[in-house]
Design a protein around this motif. Structure first.
Motif, PDB file in Angstrom:
ATOM      1  N   GLU A   1       9.755   3.872  41.307  1.00  0.00           N
ATOM      2  CA  GLU A   1       8.378   3.839  40.798  1.00  0.00           C
ATOM      3  C   GLU A   1       8.266   4.591  39.476  1.00  0.00           C
ATOM      4  O   GLU A   1       8.754   5.707  39.334  1.00  0.00           O
ATOM      5  CB  GLU A   1       7.385   4.469  41.785  1.00  0.00           C
ATOM      6  CG  GLU A   1       5.971   4.401  41.194  1.00  0.00           C
ATOM      7  CD  GLU A   1       4.876   5.114  41.989  1.00  0.00           C
ATOM      8  OE1 GLU A   1       5.181   5.789  42.979  1.00  0.00           O
ATOM      9  OE2 GLU A   1       3.705   4.984  41.575  1.00  0.00           O
TER      10      GLU A   1
ATOM     11  N   LEU B   1       4.196   1.352  38.684  1.00  0.00           N
ATOM     12  CA  LEU B   1       4.984   0.133  38.575  1.00  0.00           C
ATOM     13  C   LEU B   1       6.103   0.295  39.606  1.00  0.00           C
ATOM     14  O   LEU B   1       6.946   1.179  39.473  1.00  0.00           O
ATOM     15  CB  LEU B   1       5.577  -0.046  37.172  1.00  0.00           C
ATOM     16  CG  LEU B   1       6.620  -1.158  37.044  1.00  0.00           C
ATOM     17  CD1 LEU B   1       6.008  -2.532  37.299  1.00  0.00           C
ATOM     18  CD2 LEU B   1       7.278  -1.149  35.668  1.00  0.00           C
ATOM     19  N   MET B   2       6.018  -0.538  40.649  1.00  0.00           N
ATOM     20  CA  MET B   2       7.016  -0.467  41.714  1.00  0.00           C
ATOM     21  C   MET B   2       8.144  -1.456  41.392  1.00  0.00           C
ATOM     22  O   MET B   2       7.930  -2.664  41.472  1.00  0.00           O
ATOM     23  CB  MET B   2       6.373  -0.846  43.059  1.00  0.00           C
ATOM     24  CG  MET B   2       5.212   0.047  43.441  1.00  0.00           C
ATOM     25  SD  MET B   2       5.773   1.740  43.722  1.00  0.00           S
ATOM     26  CE  MET B   2       4.325   2.503  44.399  1.00  0.00           C
ATOM     27  N   ASN B   3       9.290  -0.932  41.019  1.00  0.00           N
ATOM     28  CA  ASN B   3      10.413  -1.788  40.646  1.00  0.00           C
ATOM     29  C   ASN B   3      11.331  -1.997  41.837  1.00  0.00           C
ATOM     30  O   ASN B   3      11.968  -1.052  42.303  1.00  0.00           O
ATOM     31  CB  ASN B   3      11.212  -1.140  39.515  1.00  0.00           C
ATOM     32  CG  ASN B   3      10.408  -1.027  38.251  1.00  0.00           C
ATOM     33  OD1 ASN B   3      10.250  -1.992  37.524  1.00  0.00           O
ATOM     34  ND2 ASN B   3       9.877   0.159  37.995  1.00  0.00           N
TER      35      ASN B   3
ATOM     36  N   ALA C   1       6.504   0.155  32.225  1.00  0.00           N
ATOM     37  CA  ALA C   1       5.729   1.045  33.089  1.00  0.00           C
ATOM     38  C   ALA C   1       4.387   1.414  32.459  1.00  0.00           C
ATOM     39  O   ALA C   1       3.525   1.978  33.115  1.00  0.00           O
ATOM     40  CB  ALA C   1       6.528   2.304  33.422  1.00  0.00           C
TER      41      ALA C   1
ATOM     42  N   SER D   1       1.337  -2.551  39.798  1.00  0.00           N
ATOM     43  CA  SER D   1       2.261  -3.572  39.310  1.00  0.00           C
ATOM     44  C   SER D   1       3.584  -3.461  40.053  1.00  0.00           C
ATOM     45  O   SER D   1       3.966  -2.396  40.540  1.00  0.00           O
ATOM     46  CB  SER D   1       2.454  -3.469  37.802  1.00  0.00           C
ATOM     47  OG  SER D   1       2.926  -2.198  37.455  1.00  0.00           O
ATOM     48  N   GLU D   2       4.232  -4.586  40.143  1.00  0.00           N
ATOM     49  CA  GLU D   2       5.522  -4.652  40.821  1.00  0.00           C
ATOM     50  C   GLU D   2       6.471  -5.431  39.926  1.00  0.00           C
ATOM     51  O   GLU D   2       6.062  -6.340  39.203  1.00  0.00           O
ATOM     52  CB  GLU D   2       5.369  -5.347  42.177  1.00  0.00           C
ATOM     53  CG  GLU D   2       4.465  -4.559  43.107  1.00  0.00           C
ATOM     54  CD  GLU D   2       4.213  -5.259  44.436  1.00  0.00           C
ATOM     55  OE1 GLU D   2       5.086  -5.224  45.297  1.00  0.00           O
ATOM     56  OE2 GLU D   2       3.128  -5.838  44.585  1.00  0.00           O
ATOM     57  N   ALA D   3       7.740  -5.062  39.997  1.00  0.00           N
ATOM     58  CA  ALA D   3       8.731  -5.770  39.185  1.00  0.00           C
ATOM     59  C   ALA D   3       9.968  -5.991  40.017  1.00  0.00           C
ATOM     60  O   ALA D   3      10.198  -5.294  41.012  1.00  0.00           O
ATOM     61  CB  ALA D   3       9.072  -4.963  37.937  1.00  0.00           C
ATOM     62  N   SER D   4      10.729  -6.976  39.622  1.00  0.00           N
ATOM     63  CA  SER D   4      11.975  -7.260  40.295  1.00  0.00           C
ATOM     64  C   SER D   4      13.104  -7.158  39.278  1.00  0.00           C
ATOM     65  O   SER D   4      13.056  -7.801  38.228  1.00  0.00           O
ATOM     66  CB  SER D   4      11.902  -8.665  40.904  1.00  0.00           C
ATOM     67  OG  SER D   4      13.085  -8.930  41.606  1.00  0.00           O
ATOM     68  N   ILE D   5      14.089  -6.312  39.611  1.00  0.00           N
ATOM     69  CA  ILE D   5      15.175  -6.049  38.668  1.00  0.00           C
ATOM     70  C   ILE D   5      16.507  -6.239  39.384  1.00  0.00           C
ATOM     71  O   ILE D   5      16.690  -5.746  40.500  1.00  0.00           O
ATOM     72  CB  ILE D   5      15.080  -4.606  38.115  1.00  0.00           C
ATOM     73  CG1 ILE D   5      13.811  -4.464  37.263  1.00  0.00           C
ATOM     74  CG2 ILE D   5      16.320  -4.248  37.294  1.00  0.00           C
ATOM     75  CD1 ILE D   5      13.507  -3.050  36.841  1.00  0.00           C
TER      76      ILE D   5
ATOM     77  N   ALA E   1       5.699   9.799  38.957  1.00  0.00           N
ATOM     78  CA  ALA E   1       4.906   9.070  39.943  1.00  0.00           C
ATOM     79  C   ALA E   1       4.222  10.065  40.873  1.00  0.00           C
ATOM     80  O   ALA E   1       4.814  11.066  41.270  1.00  0.00           O
ATOM     81  CB  ALA E   1       5.794   8.132  40.754  1.00  0.00           C
TER      82      ALA E   1
END
Lengths: 151, 245
Positions: free
Chosen positions: A112, A116-118, B75, B116-120, B240
């Motif tokens: 995080e 923004l939760m990656n 971010a 927000s969410e991201a995929s890496i 965070a």
């Protein structure tokens, strides 16, 4: 950290009154200590050697303190600065634990950064050998998160 | 709203859930909008009250071509969105503030929440889903059922808010400076952002899952993280956490 920096650090310790210096940079931990047998440099990872001829003082490179990642595993690195979570919520099950088999594309953890939760997916299939950070721990860019044995 | 590509649903579990599940096939800048959500959520899957159809429940899918590094601005997108919301609220003559990183408040009550969410994978960013819940029109009863101080724009202004107008403004404002945010990162919004943060210089507590830290809110780093001046540990950089005022 490049070799010149390490050389400078060795010189610094050698010419000073301190006996030991420990430095951490981008996941690499180096300890330089002054002993009867000369200067000693040890690194946690990755493994490297300092060419002795390049050094004015006798240098002994000790065995690494930790098993380096190159000894049969690959590392998943943090793609950003943030906070590491093993689970999607505090009361939820961890995405993975040590010993688990994993597939390509499987979510391993969340990093995080400011809400923004990656979701970090595995780029390899294999087995989780070790989880290298604690839940809730702040992590740096490129910090190793998991040690994986590739299938 | 012809300028934007909007997928409209009567009901979803959550717009973020839908967008994350279909991330591979959704286009860059695709908007997912739902009249209601059965499982709207915020940080750590906390429930986001989603039964008022005149509120906004929306996710924006973003697929910027960016290299991930220590200064990557992805971010900062929710911080930027919180500023965009404040700017739009000004058009209704309402002054909103921001609680780091991106809660939007009016008179200390929450009016909008962003997650927000991201995929890496393998250091490659597959996509970002920027979720926004905005309380536009709610009854006092509905507000009271929320488990934290909350408000809605109609209650603050005394008038019914046109959801389509608001949404169009929101998307236009957001995409106006979106590219420059990606190029410059937090410094692009730093000055405007700081002006919306009333707790700077004040004593705050930050909750971080299993621990809390208390100190003076000292400012922000170059990438928008919170600098907390604590007595026991000196300056601590927070990436965070939940700020308790």
């Amino acid at each position: 950290m490049d070799l010149n920096v390490i050389k400078k650090l060795v010189k610094l310790v050698e010419n000073s009154e301190i006996d030991e210096l420990e430095v951490q940079d981008e996941g690499l931990q180096i300890r330089i200590s002054k002993g009867k047998s000369g200067m000693m440099v040890s690194a946690s990872q990755p493994m490297f050697q300092i060419p002795q001829s390049a050094q004015p003082a006798p240098i002994a490179v000790s065995e690494p303190v930790l098993v380096p990642a190159s000894a049969g595993g690959s590392e998943i690195l943090s793609p950003m600065v943030g906070t590491f979570y093993q689970a999607p919520a505090p009361d939820a099950n961890a995405f993975v634990k040590e010993g688990d088999s994993i597939q390509v594309g499987q979510v391993l953890c969340i990093i995080e950064a400011m809400k923004l939760m990656n979701e970090i997916e595995s780029e390899v299939s294999g087995k989780i050998l070790k989880i290298l950070v604690e839940n809730g721990q702040a992590v740096e860019f490129n910090q190793p998160l998991f040690l994986i044995e590739k299938a | 709203m012809t300028d934007f590509n909007i997928l409209h649903f009567d009901q979803l579990d959550s717009t973020n859930t839908y967008a994350m599940a279909h991330l591979d096939t959704l286009q860059d800048r695709q908007i997912i909008l739902s009249e209601s959500q059965t499982a709207g959520y915020g940080r750590f899957k906390r429930i986001w009250n989603s039964d008022a159809p005149e509120n906004i429940f929306m996710s924006i899918v973003l697929k910027p071509k960016l290299e991930l590094n220590e200064n990557c601005p992805i971010a900062n997108l929710t911080q930027y969105m919180s500023l965009v919301l404040c700017d739009i609220f000004e058009q209704y003559d309402v002054h909103a503030t921001i609680k780091w990183p991106n809660d939007v408040l009016m008179n200390d009550a929450k009016i909008a929440g962003l997650l927000s969410e991201a995929s890496i994978c393998d250091n490659h960013l597959k996509g970002i889903v920027l979720g926004a819940g905005v309380n536009l029109n709610m009854s006092a009863d509905q507000i009271q059922r929320i488990d934290q101080p909350a408000t809605a724009l109609n209650l603050v202004t005394g008038i019914q808010i046109d959801k389509d107008d608001f949404l169009e403004n929101l998307l236009e404002f957001f995409f106006e400076d979106y590219e420059s945010l990606l190029k410059i990162g937090f410094p692009a919004i730093r000055e405007r952002y700081i002006q919306r943060i009333p707790f700077l210089g004040k004593r705050i507590t930050v909750n971080m899952q299993d621990r809390t830290k208390t100190g003076i809110a000292g400012g922000f780093t170059e990438i928008g993280c919170l600098i907390l001046k604590t007595e026991s540990e000196g300056e601590v950089i927070i990436t965070a956490g939940d700020v308790i005022l």
